[in-house]
Design an enzyme around this catalytic site. Structure first.
Site, short mmCIF file in Angstrom:
data_model
loop_
_atom_site.label_atom_id
_atom_site.label_comp_id
_atom_site.label_asym_id
_atom_site.label_seq_id
_atom_site.Cartn_x
_atom_site.Cartn_y
_atom_site.Cartn_z
N HIS A 239 0.95 -1.16 0.21
CA HIS A 239 0.03 -0.03 -0.05
C HIS A 239 0.87 1.27 0.08
O HIS A 239 0.52 2.36 -0.82
CB HIS A 239 -0.93 0.16 1.29
N THR A 395 -11.89 20.04 1.79
CA THR A 395 -12.30 18.81 2.52
C THR A 395 -13.58 18.50 1.85
O THR A 395 -14.41 19.00 1.60
CB THR A 395 -12.77 19.43 4.14
#
Ligand code: BG6
Length: 495
Positions: A239, A395
Site C-alpha cells: 500500500h 475537505t
C-alpha cells in the site's frame, strides 16, 4: 466495456475477505447498476453449507439502512449461487464447471472472472485447477488475485513462475486495494492537472515527503496471519510503496494502464534497497492504563515473537527529480488514531524578511475524511503585520457533500469487469518493489539480536520517532494555535 454474460466466481467465499469486502462491494455495484447484465455470482469454498446458509452469511455483512436497499439486497442474492469443493481436486472444479455451464447454457459467449480471495497456501493449486477445468472456451477470462504476493523477492518470483504457464499477464489483476481509494485515484489529477503543483514537485522545492499509515487497533485474533508477515510486508511493501510511486512518478504519456505502470516501474527501479540504518521498528506492548493487551499477549501470536507492528523508514529515489529527498514511510498498528496520509513538506522560504516562518506543507489525507490542504502563511488580518499559519482547505465532506465515495473494492472490481488494468499491480512492478524491501526483511529475520522497540498500545509509536523524522529534515514548526481542521462551524470557509 461491460460484457453481458459474465459470471463472477469468488473463491474463498466463506473467508473473511470475501465476507467483509468482496460481497459487500459486489452488492454496491449491483445497486448502482454496474454489474454486467444477467451477471451471476458463484461463491466457492471448502465449507459445506446449503444455499440458504450461504445467503444468510452474505447478507449478514451487508448493511441495508433503507427500504430500497433492502429490496436491492433481495435482487442481489438472487444472483448468488454457492458451490462447496476442495482446492486441490479436479472433481471439485468439475462440479464448479457443471454449475457454470448450467448458468451459461444457450449463450453464444461466456465470460468468467475468477476472484481468488484465498490464503497463499492454496493459491497455486487453485489457479492451476481453474485453468485446467474452468477456462472458458468462448469468452474473456480474468483472474483477480489478492495479496500476499509472496513474502520476499524469491517467493514472489516463484508464485509468478507458477502462474505464467497458465495465465497471461493481461488476464491477471493483482489487487492492492489502496489503488482503489478515492483520494489515491485523485493523486495523478492533483499532480498533473495543476500547474502550480507540478512546477514545484521536485528536489528544488520539496524538503521531504512522509507517507503515514496508522491504525488504532492491534492484531486482535489475526495474529496468526500477521506474525508471518509483519507490518513491512503487510502494508509497506504494497500500500505505502504504491502511494510513493504515484507521488514520485513522471508524467505518463497517457492515462492508459501500460503508460501509467511503465512510469511507476521506472521510479521503483531508481530506488536502492532500503538501508537498515534508515529504519526503526517497533512492537506494541500493553496500553499505558493496562486495559489493552500487548502484541505478545495475543494468543494467536507465537511466544517471544520479534515481529514488527510498527516501522518507519526513509527511502530515496536516485533520479533527477528526487535525488536527496527523503521519502519517510511510517506504518503502525495499535497507535493513537486511524489515518492514512501523504505529507509533502516544502523547503524554507528564502531568509531575510522573515524569521522562523513555518514551511508550506501539502497534506493529502487518504482516510478517514478525505481532504487536501496546504499549510500556508498569511497576514493576520488587522492592523498588525503579524503572519499566521493557515491553510487552503479542500475537505471533501464540505465541498462534495452530496457525493458518495465508493469503497475501494467496488471501484477495483468494476475496473476488472471493464478490463482496465491501471489500478492493478503489474508483474515487473511487484518484482521491483520486492527488490527494494527484501534485503531489509532478510536482515531483520536473520538477526535475532534485533528486537523491535516497545511502544504502548494507543501511543504515537516508539519514542524515538520524532527524532527519526527530524533527522531526515522534517521540521515541526506549527505556529501556536494552528490546527487542522478548524472546528468552528461559524466560519467554515477559510481563506
Ligand atoms: C490490509 C492489511 O491489506 O490493509 C491490514 O492486511 C490492514 O492489516 C488493511 O488493516 C488496511 O486497509 P484499510 O482500507 O482499512 O486502510
Amino acid at each position: 466495456e461491460l460484457k453481458d454474460n459474465t459470471t463472477i466466481v469468488v473463491l474463498g467465499a466463506s473467508g473473511d475477505l470475501a465476507k467483509k469486502k468482496t460481497f459487500p462491494a459486489l452488492f454496491g455495484l449491483h445497486r448502482n447498476n454496474y454489474l454486467p447484465k444477467d451477471c451471476k455470482i458463484v461463491g466457492y469454498a471448502r465449507t459445506k453449507m446449503d444455499h440458504e446458509e450461504f445467503i444468510k452469511r452474505v447478507k449478514s455483512n451487508i448493511k441495508t439502512p433503507t427500504k430500497p436497499m433492502e429490496e436491492q439486497l433481495v435482487t442481489f442474492v438472487e444472483k448468488c449461487v454457492y458451490v462447496s469443493g476442495q482446492y486441490d481436486k479436479d472433481e471439485s472444479f468439475q462440479e464448479l464447471e457443471n454449475v457454470l455451464q448450467k448458468i451459461e447454457a444457450g449463450k453464444p459467449e461466456n465470460h468468467r472472472i475468477f476472484y481468488m480471495a484465498l490464503p497463499p497456501s492454496v493459491f497455486i493449486p487453485v489457479s492451476q485447477h481453474l485453468k485446467k477445468n474452468n477456462y472458458p472456451k468462448n469468452g474473456i477470462v480474468r483472474l483477480i488475485v489478492e495479496k500476499p504476493f509472496g513474502k520476499d523477492l524469491d517467493s514472489s518470483r516463484k508464485l509468478q513462475k507458477a502462474l505464467e504457464p497458465d495465465w497471461q499477464e493481461d488476464e491477471i489483476y493483482r489487487i492492492d486495494h489502496y489503488l482503489g481509494k478515492e483520494m489515491v485515484k485523485n493523486l495523478m489529477i492533483l499532480r498533473f492537472g495543476n500547474e502550480f503543483l507540478g512546477a514545484t514537485w521536485n528536489r528544488h522545492h520539496i524538503s521531504n515527503v512522509q507517507i503515514t499509515f496508522k491504525e488504532p487497533f492491534g492484531t486482535e485474533g489475526r495474529g496468526g496471519y500477521f506474525d508471518e508477515f509483519g507490518i513491512i510486508r503487510d502494508v509497506m511493501q504494497n500500500h505505502l510503496i504504491q502511494l510513493l510511486t504515484i507521488i514520485a512518478m513522471e508524467r505518463p504519456i497517457s492515462f492508459s494502464s501500460e503508460d501509467i505502470r511503465d512510469e511507476k516501474v521506472r521510479v521503483l527501479r531508481a530506488m536502492p534497497a532500503i538501508q537498515s540504518e534508515n529504519v526503526i521498528i517497533g512492537q506494541y506492548g500493553k496500553s499505558e492504563d493496562g486495559s489493552k493487551p500487548g502484541y505478545l499477549d495475543d494468543d494467536t501470536v507465537p511466544k517471544g515473537s520479534r515481529c514488527p507492528t510498527f516501522c518507519a523508514t526513509a527511502m530515496f529515489i536516485k533520479n533527477e527529480r528526487w535525488d536527496g529527498v527523503p521519502f519517510i514511510l511510517k506504518a503502525g498498528k495499535a497507535l493513537n488514531e486511524q489515518k492514512a496520509e501523504i505529507r509533502i513538506q516544502f523547503k524554507d522560504v528564502t531568509s531575510g524578511i522573515f524569521k522562523d516562518i513555518p514551511r508550506n506543507e501539502l497534506v493529502i489525507r487518504v482516510q478517514p475524511d478525505e481532504a487536501v490542504y496546504i499549510k500556508m502563511n498569511s497576514k493576520l488580518p488587522g492592523l498588525s503585520t503579524q503572519t499566521v499559519l493557515t491553510d487552503l482547505d479542500l475537505t471533501y465532506k464540505r465541498r462534495f457533500s452530496d457525493l458518495k465515495i465508493p469503497e475501494a473494492y467496488e471501484s477495483l472490481i468494476l475496473d476488472a469487469i471493464k478490463g482496465d488494468h491501471s489500478n492493478f499491480v503489474r508483474d515487473d512492478e511487484l518484482d521491483a518493489s520486492w527488490r527494494i524491501f527484501t534485503p531489509l526483511l532478510k536482515y531483520l529475520d536473520e538477526n535475532p539480536e534485533i528486537v523491535p522497540m516497545s511502544y504502548p498500545y494507543g501511543s504515537r509509536g516508539p519514542s524515538v520517532l520524532d527524532d527519526f523524522t527530524s533527522s531526515y529534515g522534517y521540521k515541526f514548526n506549527d505556529q501556536a494555535g494552528y490546527q487542522w481542521p478548524i472546528q468552528s462551524t461559524e466560519h467554515p470557509h477559510k481563506l
